[in-house]
Design an enzyme around this catalytic site. Structure first.
Site, PDB file in Angstrom:
ATOM      1  N   ILE A  36      20.200  -8.921  -1.485  1.00 13.69           N
ATOM      2  CA  ILE A  36      19.782  -7.988  -0.574  1.00 13.69           C
ATOM      3  C   ILE A  36      18.251  -7.788  -0.326  1.00 13.69           C
ATOM      4  O   ILE A  36      17.723  -7.370  -1.344  1.00 13.69           O
ATOM      5  CB  ILE A  36      20.444  -6.816  -0.198  1.00 13.69           C
ATOM      6  CG1 ILE A  36      20.320  -6.015   1.029  1.00 13.69           C
ATOM      7  CG2 ILE A  36      20.515  -6.137  -1.583  1.00 13.69           C
ATOM      8  CD1 ILE A  36      21.363  -4.883   1.143  1.00 13.69           C
ATOM      9  N   SER A  37      17.789  -7.991   0.779  1.00 19.98           N
ATOM     10  CA  SER A  37      16.014  -7.858   0.577  1.00 19.98           C
ATOM     11  C   SER A  37      15.623  -6.737   0.771  1.00 19.98           C
ATOM     12  O   SER A  37      16.342  -5.684   0.848  1.00 19.98           O
ATOM     13  CB  SER A  37      15.641  -8.436   2.159  1.00 19.98           C
ATOM     14  OG  SER A  37      16.053  -9.829   2.432  1.00 19.98           O
ATOM     15  N   GLN A  38      14.382  -6.605   0.113  1.00 20.35           N
ATOM     16  CA  GLN A  38      13.897  -5.197  -0.101  1.00 20.35           C
ATOM     17  C   GLN A  38      13.690  -4.675   1.322  1.00 20.35           C
ATOM     18  O   GLN A  38      13.451  -5.184   2.447  1.00 20.35           O
ATOM     19  CB  GLN A  38      12.350  -5.637  -0.693  1.00 20.35           C
ATOM     20  CG  GLN A  38      11.234  -4.269  -0.485  1.00 20.35           C
ATOM     21  CD  GLN A  38      10.125  -4.769  -1.068  1.00 20.35           C
ATOM     22  OE1 GLN A  38       9.635  -5.905  -1.176  1.00 20.35           O
ATOM     23  NE2 GLN A  38       9.150  -3.762  -0.997  1.00 20.35           N
ATOM     24  N   PRO A  39      14.077  -3.187   1.432  1.00 20.04           N
ATOM     25  CA  PRO A  39      13.755  -2.637   2.596  1.00 20.04           C
ATOM     26  C   PRO A  39      12.770  -2.841   3.486  1.00 20.04           C
ATOM     27  O   PRO A  39      12.833  -2.807   4.759  1.00 20.04           O
ATOM     28  CB  PRO A  39      14.386  -1.214   2.227  1.00 20.04           C
ATOM     29  CG  PRO A  39      15.059  -1.237   1.100  1.00 20.04           C
ATOM     30  CD  PRO A  39      14.566  -2.487   0.400  1.00 20.04           C
ATOM     31  N   ARG A  92      22.573   1.761   3.570  1.00 19.98           N
ATOM     32  CA  ARG A  92      22.379   0.328   2.673  1.00 19.98           C
ATOM     33  C   ARG A  92      23.396   0.411   1.523  1.00 19.98           C
ATOM     34  O   ARG A  92      23.687  -0.536   1.096  1.00 19.98           O
ATOM     35  CB  ARG A  92      20.782   0.366   2.170  1.00 19.98           C
ATOM     36  CG  ARG A  92      20.344  -0.874   1.409  1.00 19.98           C
ATOM     37  CD  ARG A  92      18.857  -0.861   1.080  1.00 19.98           C
ATOM     38  NE  ARG A  92      18.533  -2.110   0.743  1.00 19.98           N
ATOM     39  CZ  ARG A  92      17.933  -2.399  -0.429  1.00 19.98           C
ATOM     40  NH1 ARG A  92      18.068  -1.544  -1.515  1.00 19.98           N
ATOM     41  NH2 ARG A  92      17.687  -3.370  -1.134  1.00 19.98           N
TER      42      ARG A  92
END
Length: 222
Positions: A70-73, A44
């Site tokens: 970038i989205s939350q994992p 990431r």
């Protein structure tokens, strides 16, 4: 606000030192071990903007420029798990962003068509994916509301920004038995993440959880 003890400390020089926590975190909702393994392998830190690299393994969204994130994992893992991908399937992603979700999809399926409306984000994502040897991805600069008809029908579609209603083109581009995972709702309100499954003569819609995504952009002026 309490700071996470495993995320950072200051050295004697005053410089922050960040430590990589258990990765991926032990989310109880993520039961697909293959999804967990892929998230563990995809770096990431290579998909976040330079000032935020030290926080790449925090479970939170991060800015990537152009008003996007970038989205939350955890949300990446949840959406990916909901798609129930098989290795021989073809996937459409709406909203390439930095390419992080794209890389995870590419590791789980045969081919990914990814649509991004911001040319600069599309170019950056393409370069990162090439560096990671993701050769089963085609990135297209286009309006995500239209999907990518040239590659339809798709076994699965994932949307990484929120429209106020499900774009009809995306349901149309699903194959029979195809799955669509999409956040829906107004930009500043709580949105719902939906799993939509296309059967022979019907569409089944199942709410998954409440989320908050950036809005899906359409018809961006030059």
């Amino acid at each position: 606000m309490n700071e996470r003890p495993d995320s950072a400390e200051r050295s004697k020089t005053g410089r922050e030192r960040h430590y990589r926590p258990e990765w991926p975190p032990p989310w109880p909702e993520i039961t697909d071990e293959t999804v967990r393994q892929v998230i563990g392998r995809v770096p990431r830190e290579q998909f976040v903007a330079e000032p935020y690299g030290a926080w790449a393994h925090d479970d939170r969204p991060l800015p990537i420029g152009h008003g996007q994130t970038i989205s939350q994992p955890f949300i990446v893992a949840l959406m990916t798990q909901a798609l129930r991908l098989r290795a021989d399937e073809r996937v459409l992603e709406v909203g390439t962003g930095s390419g992080y979700q794209t890389a995870i999809l590419a590791a789980l399926c045969a081919h990914v068509d990814s649509v991004e409306i911001v040319p600069e984000l599309a170019a950056g994502a393409a370069a990162r994916l090439l560096k990671l040897d993701c050769h089963n991805v085609d990135i297209h600069v286009s309006d995500g509301y239209l999907g990518w008809p040239a590659g339809a029908p798709y076994d699965a579609i994932i949307v990484t920004a929120a429209p106020e209603q499900v774009p009809p083109a995306l349901e149309e581009q699903l194959a029979v038995g195809g799955r669509l995972v999409i956040p829906v709702g107004a930009a500043l309100d709580d949105q719902t993440l939906w799993l939509i499954v296309k059967n022979n003569q019907s569409i089944k819609r199942t709410p998954l959880t409440l989320v908050r995504f950036v809005p899906l952009v359409a018809n961006r002026p030059e």
